[in-house]
Every structure is written in structure tokens, then in C-alpha cells.
Design a protein around this motif. Structure first.
Motif, mmCIF file in Angstrom:
data_model
loop_
_atom_site.group_PDB
_atom_site.id
_atom_site.type_symbol
_atom_site.label_atom_id
_atom_site.label_comp_id
_atom_site.label_asym_id
_atom_site.label_seq_id
_atom_site.Cartn_x
_atom_site.Cartn_y
_atom_site.Cartn_z
ATOM 1 N N GLN A 119 0.644 -1.140 -0.022
ATOM 2 C CA GLN A 119 -0.120 0.025 0.059
ATOM 3 C C GLN A 119 0.990 1.262 0.056
ATOM 4 O O GLN A 119 1.930 1.163 0.410
ATOM 5 N N GLN A 120 0.364 2.397 -0.528
ATOM 6 C CA GLN A 120 1.034 3.678 -0.559
ATOM 7 C C GLN A 120 1.588 3.730 -1.747
ATOM 8 O O GLN A 120 1.973 2.622 -2.619
ATOM 9 N N THR A 121 2.365 4.821 -2.207
ATOM 10 C CA THR A 121 3.149 5.249 -3.261
ATOM 11 C C THR A 121 4.730 5.669 -2.874
ATOM 12 O O THR A 121 5.529 4.936 -3.490
ATOM 13 N N LYS A 122 4.752 6.226 -1.887
ATOM 14 C CA LYS A 122 6.025 6.837 -1.484
ATOM 15 C C LYS A 122 6.875 5.807 -0.693
ATOM 16 O O LYS A 122 7.850 5.268 -0.938
ATOM 17 N N ILE A 123 6.401 5.677 0.491
ATOM 18 C CA ILE A 123 6.863 4.691 1.461
ATOM 19 C C ILE A 123 5.706 3.652 1.580
ATOM 20 O O ILE A 123 4.753 3.903 2.114
ATOM 21 N N ARG A 124 6.045 2.550 0.840
ATOM 22 C CA ARG A 124 5.094 1.199 0.801
ATOM 23 C C ARG A 124 5.067 0.364 2.037
ATOM 24 O O ARG A 124 6.099 0.305 2.807
ATOM 25 N N HIS A 125 3.869 -0.113 2.394
ATOM 26 C CA HIS A 125 3.744 -0.934 3.389
ATOM 27 C C HIS A 125 2.957 -2.191 3.059
ATOM 28 O O HIS A 125 2.462 -2.400 2.295
ATOM 29 N N THR A 126 3.283 -3.065 4.131
ATOM 30 C CA THR A 126 2.919 -4.629 3.975
ATOM 31 C C THR A 126 2.439 -4.773 5.516
ATOM 32 O O THR A 126 2.541 -3.926 6.262
ATOM 33 N N SER A 127 1.962 -5.920 5.431
ATOM 34 C CA SER A 127 1.666 -6.379 6.993
ATOM 35 C C SER A 127 1.935 -8.039 7.075
ATOM 36 O O SER A 127 1.957 -8.661 6.100
ATOM 37 N N PRO A 128 1.775 -8.537 8.303
ATOM 38 C CA PRO A 128 1.946 -9.733 8.741
ATOM 39 C C PRO A 128 1.191 -10.779 7.758
ATOM 40 O O PRO A 128 1.380 -11.761 7.522
ATOM 41 N N ASP A 129 -0.028 -10.159 7.448
ATOM 42 C CA ASP A 129 -1.108 -10.978 7.176
ATOM 43 C C ASP A 129 -1.016 -11.067 5.567
ATOM 44 O O ASP A 129 -1.207 -12.260 4.968
ATOM 45 N N LYS A 130 -0.576 -10.335 4.815
ATOM 46 C CA LYS A 130 -0.061 -10.198 3.641
ATOM 47 C C LYS A 130 1.143 -11.167 3.443
ATOM 48 O O LYS A 130 1.229 -11.882 2.361
ATOM 49 N N ILE A 131 2.055 -11.216 4.225
ATOM 50 C CA ILE A 131 3.276 -12.110 4.239
ATOM 51 C C ILE A 131 2.562 -13.731 4.218
ATOM 52 O O ILE A 131 2.921 -14.487 3.596
ATOM 53 N N ARG A 132 1.793 -13.593 5.251
ATOM 54 C CA ARG A 132 1.151 -15.046 5.380
ATOM 55 C C ARG A 132 0.275 -15.614 3.956
ATOM 56 O O ARG A 132 0.042 -16.741 3.930
ATOM 57 N N ASP A 133 -0.311 -14.593 3.614
ATOM 58 C CA ASP A 133 -1.140 -14.716 2.061
ATOM 59 C C ASP A 133 -0.188 -15.225 1.135
ATOM 60 O O ASP A 133 -0.870 -15.355 0.074
ATOM 61 N N CYS A 134 1.075 -14.975 1.054
ATOM 62 C CA CYS A 134 1.897 -15.294 -0.123
ATOM 63 C C CYS A 134 1.510 -16.768 -0.541
ATOM 64 O O CYS A 134 1.474 -17.488 0.329
ATOM 65 N N THR A 135 1.388 -16.854 -1.884
ATOM 66 C CA THR A 135 1.211 -18.242 -2.460
ATOM 67 C C THR A 135 2.678 -18.841 -2.719
ATOM 68 O O THR A 135 3.390 -18.358 -3.387
ATOM 69 N N VAL A 136 3.000 -20.235 -1.942
ATOM 70 C CA VAL A 136 4.379 -20.600 -2.242
ATOM 71 C C VAL A 136 4.190 -22.065 -2.269
ATOM 72 O O VAL A 136 3.341 -22.590 -1.549
ATOM 73 N N TRP A 137 5.050 -22.951 -2.924
ATOM 74 C CA TRP A 137 5.304 -24.295 -2.901
ATOM 75 C C TRP A 137 6.219 -24.534 -1.525
ATOM 76 O O TRP A 137 7.435 -24.280 -1.442
#
Length: 129
Positions: A69-87
Motif C-alpha cells: 500500500q501507498q506510493t512513496k513509502i510502501r507498507h505490507t503486513s504480517p497477514d499479507k506475508i502469510r497470504d503469499c502463495t508458495v510451494w
């Protein structure tokens, strides 16, 4: 923070920072801010060393960048890290992969230290000659 804790930034102060990982080198010297996530693995499901490399992989970094989120200093969250799709392979394979990658990193660090000392060793050798 404790020695061996894995951390990852939740804000991107520089392009490509989201998804970078680091390991706390010693206990009692660092504190966790709200801009940093501590990665805690369920040991029966996810090997800590494997998780360290997985989170900093191109695949995860691309996913985090896409949802930041955002454009200048972008942010993420622990939930978004957990939501990553990986094998994720079986735990025994994770441990083997994590151990191998950690071993390669240690060898790279050792080679860098040796290379930094070569000029000193060369001067010392030439001085004696």
C-alpha cells in the motif's frame, strides 16, 4: 529480540526492501519496532532456515510488492506475508534445503573475510621478502 530471530521489514524505505530478511545476531541488544515483523515458525510445519530464504525469495518479494500500500513509502503486513502463495516441501526437505543454503552463506562470508585480508597478508609477505 533474541539471537536467531528472523525479521522482515513491513515498510519499504528503499525499493526492493519488502521481503528482505535478517537474523538477529545476539540477544538483548535489539528491540522490535512496529515497522518490523518477527517471523515465528510452527516448527512441526516450517523450518526456520527454510523460511528465512523463502521470505526473501523473488517469488515472495514480487507478491509483497504487488499488494503493498501507498506510493512513496510502501507498507505490507504480517497477514499479507502469510497470504503469499508458495510451494513448501515436506519438513525433512525444508531442513535439507535450509541447511544447504545456510552453509553456502557461511562459505560466502568466509571467502569475503579472506579476500578482505589478502592485501594485509600480501603486504606482510612482501615485507618479509
Amino acid at each position: 529480540m533474541e539471537e536467531g530471530d528472523i525479521i522482515t521489514p513491513l515498510t519499504e524505505q528503499a525499493i526492493g526492501l519488502l521481503g528482505s530478511t535478517a537474523i538477529i545476531p545476539e540477544s538483548g541488544k535489539y528491540i522490535q519496532s512496529q515497522d518490523v515483523a518477527k517471523i515465528i515458525c510452527k516448527e512441526e510445519l516450517l523450518d526456520k532456515d527454510f523460511a528465512f530464504y523463502l521470505i526473501s525469495s523473488t517469488l515472495v518479494k514480487q507478491q509483497l510488492s504487488a499488494v503493498a500500500q501507498q506510493t512513496k513509502i510502501r507498507h505490507t503486513s504480517p497477514d499479507k506475508i502469510r497470504d503469499c502463495t508458495v510451494w513448501i516441501p515436506e519438513l525433512t526437505e525444508q531442513k535439507r534445503i535450509g541447511k544447504l543454503l545456510r552453509s553456502l552463506d557461511r562459505k560466502i562470508e568466509l571467502n569475503r573475510a579472506i579476500n578482505q585480508n589478502l592485501p594485509i597478508l600480501d603486504r606482510s609477505y612482501n615485507y618479509r621478502s
